[in-house]
Design an enzyme around this catalytic site. Structure first.
Site, PDB file in Angstrom:
ATOM      1  N   ALA A  82      -2.895 -10.534   0.892  1.00  0.00           N
ATOM      2  CA  ALA A  82      -2.428  -9.393   1.833  1.00  0.00           C
ATOM      3  C   ALA A  82      -1.239  -9.144   2.205  1.00  0.00           C
ATOM      4  O   ALA A  82      -0.803  -8.791   3.046  1.00  0.00           O
ATOM      5  CB  ALA A  82      -3.308  -9.602   3.167  1.00  0.00           C
ATOM      6  N   ALA A  83      -0.293  -9.644   1.215  1.00  0.00           N
ATOM      7  CA  ALA A  83       1.441  -9.599   1.476  1.00  0.00           C
ATOM      8  C   ALA A  83       1.981  -8.372   1.084  1.00  0.00           C
ATOM      9  O   ALA A  83       3.271  -7.975   1.462  1.00  0.00           O
ATOM     10  CB  ALA A  83       1.794 -10.854   0.790  1.00  0.00           C
ATOM     11  N   GLY A  84       1.230  -7.799   0.096  1.00  0.00           N
ATOM     12  CA  GLY A  84       1.575  -6.561  -0.475  1.00  0.00           C
ATOM     13  C   GLY A  84       2.279  -5.414   0.604  1.00  0.00           C
ATOM     14  O   GLY A  84       1.712  -5.415   1.446  1.00  0.00           O
TER      15      GLY A  84
ATOM     16  N   ARG B  17       2.629   2.471  -2.645  1.00  0.00           N
ATOM     17  CA  ARG B  17       2.016   3.855  -3.030  1.00  0.00           C
ATOM     18  C   ARG B  17       1.189   4.550  -1.694  1.00  0.00           C
ATOM     19  O   ARG B  17       0.794   5.556  -1.613  1.00  0.00           O
ATOM     20  CB  ARG B  17       0.967   3.775  -4.103  1.00  0.00           C
ATOM     21  CG  ARG B  17       1.511   3.484  -5.481  1.00  0.00           C
ATOM     22  CD  ARG B  17       0.782   2.821  -6.558  1.00  0.00           C
ATOM     23  NE  ARG B  17       0.379   1.449  -6.414  1.00  0.00           N
ATOM     24  CZ  ARG B  17      -0.328   0.693  -7.075  1.00  0.00           C
ATOM     25  NH1 ARG B  17      -1.028   1.230  -8.251  1.00  0.00           N
ATOM     26  NH2 ARG B  17      -0.553  -0.783  -6.818  1.00  0.00           N
TER      27      ARG B  17
HETATM   28  C1  UD1 Z   1      -4.681  -6.081  -8.891  1.00  0.00           C
HETATM   29  C2  UD1 Z   1      -5.011  -6.893 -10.312  1.00  0.00           C
HETATM   30  C3  UD1 Z   1      -5.798  -5.948 -11.364  1.00  0.00           C
HETATM   31  C4  UD1 Z   1      -7.033  -5.814 -10.762  1.00  0.00           C
HETATM   32  C5  UD1 Z   1      -6.711  -5.117  -9.579  1.00  0.00           C
HETATM   33  C6  UD1 Z   1      -7.920  -4.821  -8.406  1.00  0.00           C
HETATM   34  C7  UD1 Z   1      -3.099  -8.243 -10.722  1.00  0.00           C
HETATM   35  C8  UD1 Z   1      -1.869  -8.616 -11.543  1.00  0.00           C
HETATM   36  N1  UD1 Z   1      -3.639  -7.356 -11.050  1.00  0.00           N
HETATM   37  O1  UD1 Z   1      -3.688  -5.001  -9.736  1.00  0.00           O
HETATM   38  O2  UD1 Z   1      -5.985  -6.781 -12.624  1.00  0.00           O
HETATM   39  O3  UD1 Z   1      -7.750  -4.612 -11.478  1.00  0.00           O
HETATM   40  O4  UD1 Z   1      -5.838  -5.862  -8.508  1.00  0.00           O
HETATM   41  O5  UD1 Z   1      -7.771  -3.978  -7.273  1.00  0.00           O
HETATM   42  O6  UD1 Z   1      -3.409  -9.222  -9.982  1.00  0.00           O
HETATM   43  N2  UD1 Z   1      -0.194  -8.842  -3.330  1.00  0.00           N
HETATM   44  C9  UD1 Z   1       0.289 -10.133  -2.722  1.00  0.00           C
HETATM   45  N3  UD1 Z   1       1.529 -10.306  -2.980  1.00  0.00           N
HETATM   46  C10 UD1 Z   1       2.187  -9.849  -4.051  1.00  0.00           C
HETATM   47  C11 UD1 Z   1       1.394  -8.833  -4.671  1.00  0.00           C
HETATM   48  C12 UD1 Z   1       0.198  -8.412  -4.278  1.00  0.00           C
HETATM   49  O7  UD1 Z   1      -0.211 -10.663  -1.617  1.00  0.00           O
HETATM   50  O8  UD1 Z   1       3.210 -10.428  -4.457  1.00  0.00           O
HETATM   51  C13 UD1 Z   1      -1.511  -8.442  -2.517  1.00  0.00           C
HETATM   52  C14 UD1 Z   1      -1.763  -7.163  -2.189  1.00  0.00           C
HETATM   53  O9  UD1 Z   1      -1.350  -6.942  -0.848  1.00  0.00           O
HETATM   54  C15 UD1 Z   1      -3.102  -6.480  -2.451  1.00  0.00           C
HETATM   55  C16 UD1 Z   1      -3.549  -7.487  -3.702  1.00  0.00           C
HETATM   56  O10 UD1 Z   1      -2.615  -8.531  -3.727  1.00  0.00           O
HETATM   57  O11 UD1 Z   1      -4.041  -6.705  -1.342  1.00  0.00           O
HETATM   58  C17 UD1 Z   1      -3.550  -6.898  -5.034  1.00  0.00           C
HETATM   59  O12 UD1 Z   1      -2.297  -6.390  -5.341  1.00  0.00           O
HETATM   60  P1  UD1 Z   1      -1.843  -4.897  -5.999  1.00  0.00           P
HETATM   61  O13 UD1 Z   1      -0.569  -4.659  -6.148  1.00  0.00           O
HETATM   62  O14 UD1 Z   1      -2.707  -4.074  -5.200  1.00  0.00           O
HETATM   63  O15 UD1 Z   1      -2.644  -5.341  -7.320  1.00  0.00           O
HETATM   64  P2  UD1 Z   1      -3.226  -3.989  -8.289  1.00  0.00           P
HETATM   65  O16 UD1 Z   1      -1.981  -3.377  -9.107  1.00  0.00           O
HETATM   66  O17 UD1 Z   1      -4.095  -3.304  -7.703  1.00  0.00           O
HETATM   67 CA    CA Z   2      -4.743  -3.107  -5.420  1.00  0.00          CA
END
Ligand code: UD1
Ligand code: CA
Length: 457
Positions: free
Chosen positions: A9-11, A15
């Protein structure tokens, strides 16, 4: 099974174009991450760890006391995020259930099935996958000729053949904890996004001769990942449809499901009729045979059996049985409306007890009051509860009759079966069965209109 959940939940949720961290955006009236947390907790997890970063203080405050928190100061990808949890879960011996805070529709049943598949297959990792008619944006599940999972390829990294695969990664996985951590040291950011992907753990395990299994959900909708406002609205619509179907199957009439919004937690009894424009939120409960709407919003309201609320906004209050409310009524916190009460148009009630069979037919403000049973409050009556500094209570005994357009200046008591004359401003207590009249006497000036005055008109 010994299960610890790890919630990403860090992202920032770029978008979403929002100041609010993405996972705090609400679906069905609850933050996405809260829905995910409640779902994993329903599986009996022994620990729940949330990785927070962008807006971390806000996310922690929102979930305070319900999870452990780990900070990911810089968002370098999902694999990097998981690595941040190694200091707290590195020695955990069991299954790590990894989920994303942005997939609020996932059900307990699917996660249970994932965990069951993981336990039965003895795999080092098991992926929850889904068949998506339009897989754009998701990681694709790549299987070898034997049908075994070998890799996950992200949208931005895939070649056309890989991108034609419709089996997607839902972002939910079960890992054997001891096999997960060593893989994280092998992650590389040599990919289109320059990030450490958790999805690369799959090929690392497979290359190390570990087994990776997958469980495909039947309902692809529940793996919807919310990355944009459009997907947020899609998630909301799916949640709403799910709830409406559940209610109709349980014996609730919904005149127009397209305009009826019922939060997942709301309980609705049998033979209730929900009219168009009804919004039921929070911990609202509706008893049997009640009719709600049209155009009614109830937030944390307990409604009994056979009550009617139309064109009403009510929040944090209680309406008991056979009550009839509306149109254009506002019921505010701590209003308790007892059986057979009638509240008519343009009435506001706040922080008050209203006894059985009492009537507020039109245009009243009743605040901070204890109103007995069988009371009749005339049109336009107001409890004057605020002196500019403090709020004071008004007490009205059983069977009292308050004439139209009266002001009851609190603190004040109207005794049982007492009468207040229309247009009175009551500042002193009225004894039981007394009549109080608090208005200037009417005077008559005979022949006040001269012939001249009359002619001018
Ligand atoms: C990710 C998956 C993808 C999958 C999709 C499902 C990866 C590389 N890809 O893509 O295969 O189909 O989810 O929804 O894992 N987050 C962090 N820290 C970070 C980056 C992300 O905590 O540095 C968290 C975000 O807050 C989010 C989750 O991880 O809750 C997923 O990140 P997001 O950037 O949405 O990944 P997707 O591109 O959707
Ligand atoms: Ca996602």
């Amino acid at each position: 099974m010994n299960i610890a959940s790890l919630i990403l939940a860090a992202g920032k949720g770029t978008r979403m174009k929002s100041k609010l961290p993405k996972v705090l955006h609400k679906v069905g009236g609850k933050a996405m991450v809260e829905r995910v947390l409640e779902t994993v907790q329903s599986l009996g997890t022994v620990r729940d760890v949330a990785i927070v970063g962008f807006g971390g203080d806000e996310v922690e405050a929102y979930l305070e006391g319900r999870a452990e928190f780990v900070r990911q100061e810089e968002q370098k990808g999902t694999g990097h995020a998981v690595k941040m949890a190694q200091p707290v879960l590195g020695r955990f011996d069991g299954t790590i259930l990894l989920v994303c805070g942005d997939t609020p529709l996932v059900t307990k049943e699917s996660l249970e099935a994932l965990l069951q598949e993981h336990a039965q297959s003895g795999a080092a990792a098991t992926i929850l996958t889904a068949y998506m008619p339009d897989p754009t944006g998701y990681g694709r599940i790549i299987r070898n000729s034997d049908g075994h999972v070998v890799r996950i390829v992200e949208q931005k990294d895939g070649n056309p053949e890989e991108l034609s695969v419709c089996e997607v990664n839902t972002g939910m996985y079960a890992f054997d904890s001891q096999k997960l951590w060593p893989c994280l040291d092998e992650l590389s950011d040599d990919n289109a996004q320059g990030e450490l992907y958790i999805t690369d753990v799959v090929s690392i395990l497979v290359n190390g001769d570990e087994k990776v299994s997958a469980y495909m959900t039947e309902d692809f909708e529940e793996s919807l990942g919310v990355n944009s406002r459009l997907q947020l609205a899609e998630a909301e619509a799916i949640l709403r449809r799910r709830k409406n179907v559940e209610l109709m199957n349980a014996g609730v009439t919904i005149i127009d499901p397209n305009t009826t919004y019922v939060a997942p937690e709301v309980q609705v009894g049998t033979d209730v009729i929900l009219y168009p424009g009804t919004i039921l939120e929070g911990n609202t409960v509706i008893g049997e045979g009640s009719e709600i709407g049209p155009h009614t919003r109830l937030t944390n309201v307990i409604v009994g059996n056979h009550s009617m609320l139309h064109f009403t906004y009510a929040h944090d209050c209680e309406v008991k049985d056979h009550v009839d409310v509306g149109p254009y009524v506002h019921l505010r916190p701590n209003a308790v409306i007892h059986d057979h009460v009638h509240i008519g148009n343009f009435v506001e009630v706040k922080n008050s007890q209203v006894g059985a069979g009492t009537k507020f037919p039109h245009l009243s403000y009743i605040g901070d009051s204890d109103v007995g049973a069988g009371v009749n409050i005339g049109c336009g009556t107001i409890t004057v509860n605020y002196d500019g500094k403090l709020k004071h209570r008004t007490t009205i005994g059983d069977g009292a009759f308050v004439g139209c357009n009266s002001n009851l200046v609190a603190p004040v008591t109207i005794g049982k079966e007492a009468y207040v004359g229309a247009g009175s401003t009551i500042t002193k207590d009225v004894p039981e069965r007394a009549l109080a009249v608090g208005r200037s006497k009417q005077i008559i000036k005979e022949n006040w209109v001269s012939d001249d005055t009359f002619k001018k008109k």
